[in-house]
Design a protein around this motif. Structure first.
Motif, PDB file in Angstrom:
ATOM      1  N   GLY A   1       4.789   7.342   7.857  1.00  0.00           N
ATOM      2  CA  GLY A   1       5.129   7.690   9.122  1.00  0.00           C
ATOM      3  C   GLY A   1       4.144   7.021  10.133  1.00  0.00           C
ATOM      4  O   GLY A   1       3.448   6.142   9.535  1.00  0.00           O
ATOM      5  N   LEU A   2       4.162   7.228  11.164  1.00  0.00           N
ATOM      6  CA  LEU A   2       3.357   6.608  12.272  1.00  0.00           C
ATOM      7  C   LEU A   2       1.822   7.008  12.074  1.00  0.00           C
ATOM      8  O   LEU A   2       0.941   6.297  12.405  1.00  0.00           O
ATOM      9  CB  LEU A   2       3.680   6.910  13.836  1.00  0.00           C
ATOM     10  N   ASP A   3       1.707   8.434  11.804  1.00  0.00           N
ATOM     11  CA  ASP A   3       0.151   8.840  11.420  1.00  0.00           C
ATOM     12  C   ASP A   3      -0.323   8.129  10.542  1.00  0.00           C
ATOM     13  O   ASP A   3      -1.482   7.492  10.438  1.00  0.00           O
ATOM     14  CB  ASP A   3       0.282  10.300  11.086  1.00  0.00           C
ATOM     15  N   GLY A   4       0.408   7.795   9.297  1.00  0.00           N
ATOM     16  CA  GLY A   4      -0.167   7.158   8.164  1.00  0.00           C
ATOM     17  C   GLY A   4      -0.350   5.662   8.329  1.00  0.00           C
ATOM     18  O   GLY A   4      -1.466   4.955   7.800  1.00  0.00           O
ATOM     19  N   LEU A   5       0.337   5.027   9.193  1.00  0.00           N
ATOM     20  CA  LEU A   5       0.284   3.846   9.739  1.00  0.00           C
ATOM     21  C   LEU A   5      -1.047   3.530  10.512  1.00  0.00           C
ATOM     22  O   LEU A   5      -1.905   2.739  10.267  1.00  0.00           O
ATOM     23  CB  LEU A   5       1.352   3.231  10.410  1.00  0.00           C
ATOM     24  N   GLU A   6      -1.349   4.530  11.435  1.00  0.00           N
ATOM     25  CA  GLU A   6      -2.658   4.296  12.280  1.00  0.00           C
ATOM     26  C   GLU A   6      -3.926   4.507  11.154  1.00  0.00           C
ATOM     27  O   GLU A   6      -4.676   3.964  11.524  1.00  0.00           O
ATOM     28  CB  GLU A   6      -2.421   5.653  13.116  1.00  0.00           C
ATOM     29  N   LYS A   7      -3.478   5.650  10.293  1.00  0.00           N
ATOM     30  CA  LYS A   7      -4.774   5.578   9.351  1.00  0.00           C
ATOM     31  C   LYS A   7      -5.302   4.447   8.728  1.00  0.00           C
ATOM     32  O   LYS A   7      -6.298   4.044   8.654  1.00  0.00           O
ATOM     33  CB  LYS A   7      -4.442   6.732   8.415  1.00  0.00           C
ATOM     34  N   ILE A   8      -4.013   3.606   8.214  1.00  0.00           N
ATOM     35  CA  ILE A   8      -4.503   2.347   7.467  1.00  0.00           C
ATOM     36  C   ILE A   8      -4.900   1.448   8.538  1.00  0.00           C
ATOM     37  O   ILE A   8      -5.907   0.602   8.233  1.00  0.00           O
ATOM     38  CB  ILE A   8      -3.215   1.886   7.008  1.00  0.00           C
ATOM     39  N   ARG A   9      -4.446   1.213   9.579  1.00  0.00           N
ATOM     40  CA  ARG A   9      -4.868   0.408  10.702  1.00  0.00           C
ATOM     41  C   ARG A   9      -6.335   0.603  10.905  1.00  0.00           C
ATOM     42  O   ARG A   9      -7.130  -0.197  11.301  1.00  0.00           O
ATOM     43  CB  ARG A   9      -4.109   0.839  12.010  1.00  0.00           C
ATOM     44  N   LYS A  10      -6.925   1.782  11.113  1.00  0.00           N
ATOM     45  CA  LYS A  10      -8.223   2.073  11.264  1.00  0.00           C
ATOM     46  C   LYS A  10      -9.274   1.741  10.007  1.00  0.00           C
ATOM     47  O   LYS A  10     -10.553   1.555  10.226  1.00  0.00           O
ATOM     48  CB  LYS A  10      -8.552   3.640  11.648  1.00  0.00           C
TER      49      LYS A  10
ATOM     50  N   ILE B   1       1.033  -1.244   0.013  1.00  0.00           N
ATOM     51  CA  ILE B   1      -0.061   0.121  -0.065  1.00  0.00           C
ATOM     52  C   ILE B   1       0.805   1.176  -0.127  1.00  0.00           C
ATOM     53  O   ILE B   1       1.463   1.446   1.104  1.00  0.00           O
ATOM     54  CB  ILE B   1      -0.909  -0.108   1.339  1.00  0.00           C
ATOM     55  N   GLU B   2       0.871   1.831  -1.226  1.00  0.00           N
ATOM     56  CA  GLU B   2       1.787   3.149  -1.247  1.00  0.00           C
ATOM     57  C   GLU B   2       0.849   4.320  -1.315  1.00  0.00           C
ATOM     58  O   GLU B   2       1.499   5.437  -1.465  1.00  0.00           O
ATOM     59  CB  GLU B   2       2.776   2.871  -2.522  1.00  0.00           C
ATOM     60  N   ASP B   3      -0.493   4.132  -1.446  1.00  0.00           N
ATOM     61  CA  ASP B   3      -1.474   5.251  -1.588  1.00  0.00           C
ATOM     62  C   ASP B   3      -2.484   4.683  -1.104  1.00  0.00           C
ATOM     63  O   ASP B   3      -3.161   3.572  -1.324  1.00  0.00           O
ATOM     64  CB  ASP B   3      -1.663   5.513  -3.303  1.00  0.00           C
ATOM     65  N   ILE B   4      -3.278   5.708  -0.120  1.00  0.00           N
ATOM     66  CA  ILE B   4      -4.519   5.291   0.603  1.00  0.00           C
ATOM     67  C   ILE B   4      -5.807   4.899  -0.189  1.00  0.00           C
ATOM     68  O   ILE B   4      -6.379   4.136   0.111  1.00  0.00           O
ATOM     69  CB  ILE B   4      -4.896   6.548   1.555  1.00  0.00           C
TER      70      ILE B   4
END
Length: 211
Positions: free
Chosen positions: A147-156, A111-114
């Motif tokens: 970054g951590l924010d992007g990882l958290e966004k994907i996790r949700k 995943i390189e783009d949301i």
């Protein structure tokens, strides 16, 4: 979904990444240190050479009951009896993999783009590589740094297992797991270590403390 992906430490291996060391020996040392899964990533060799390397590696992994993932080469994956395959948006699509390899046990998708999260490829994949969490010299053709924010966004947005890829090391593994990753993928930090077994052991301990 996570119950089908019990892996915590994922080694991304190539002959090039191991510099002057035998990549099979590096893999075995890393496995003894705690690596659960090994991906062979060979972008700069022929399919026949890729197969030869994969067969050599498969002999080592089989001895330790460690699954083999092949990066972006379905022909190689099928010919060596791999556990699964990992692909990106510009590689063979998971839909085509499902058609040709019904017995595939794991399709990983970078995943390189949301926006990829809503794609058919994402829906048909078993796990996601969040690529890269932090930029790395090993893979330079990526779009963003999550970054951590992007990882958290994907996790949700998904309950599928997340594999954190990109400049993973002892300084950031703990926080990356806390941010939502299920598994840490490492290449050069282990492949080029003086003692791959010790480095893998230290990383695995950090992962387990964070989970």
């Amino acid at each position: 979904m996570k119950n089908n992906f019990p892996f915590q430490l994922y080694l991304i291996l190539s002959e090039e990444a191991c510099l002057n060391e035998d990549f099979c020996k590096v893999a075995e040392q890393a496995i003894l240190g705690g690596v659960d899964l090994v991906q062979l990533r060979e972008k700069n060799c022929s399919t026949d050479n890729f197969k030869q390397k994969a067969l050599r590696l498969q002999d080592v992994l089989t001895k330790h009951s460690i699954p083999l993932i092949i990066n972006d080469n379905l022909e190689v994956a099928l010919s060596v009896g791999a556990y699964g395959i990992h692909v990106g948006a510009n590689d063979i699509a998971p839909l085509e993999i499902r058609k040709q390899w019904a017995a595939c046990q794991s399709i990983g998708y970078s995943i390189e783009d949301i926006q990829q999260m809503d794609s058919i490829s994402a829906q048909l994949s078993d796990c996601f590589g969040v690529s890269p969490v932090y930029k790395t010299n090993t893979k330079t053709d990526t779009i963003i740094e999550w970054g951590l924010d992007g990882l958290e966004k994907i996790r949700k947005s998904t309950d599928k297992p997340l594999i954190a890829i990109g400049n993973m090391n002892t300084a950031n593994v703990y926080e990356v797991i806390k941010a939502g990753a299920d598994c840490i993928a490492i290449s050069s930090f282990i492949c080029q270590a003086k003692n791959p077994q010790q480095v893998a052991y230290e990383i695995k301990q950090m992962i387990q403390r964070a989970l």
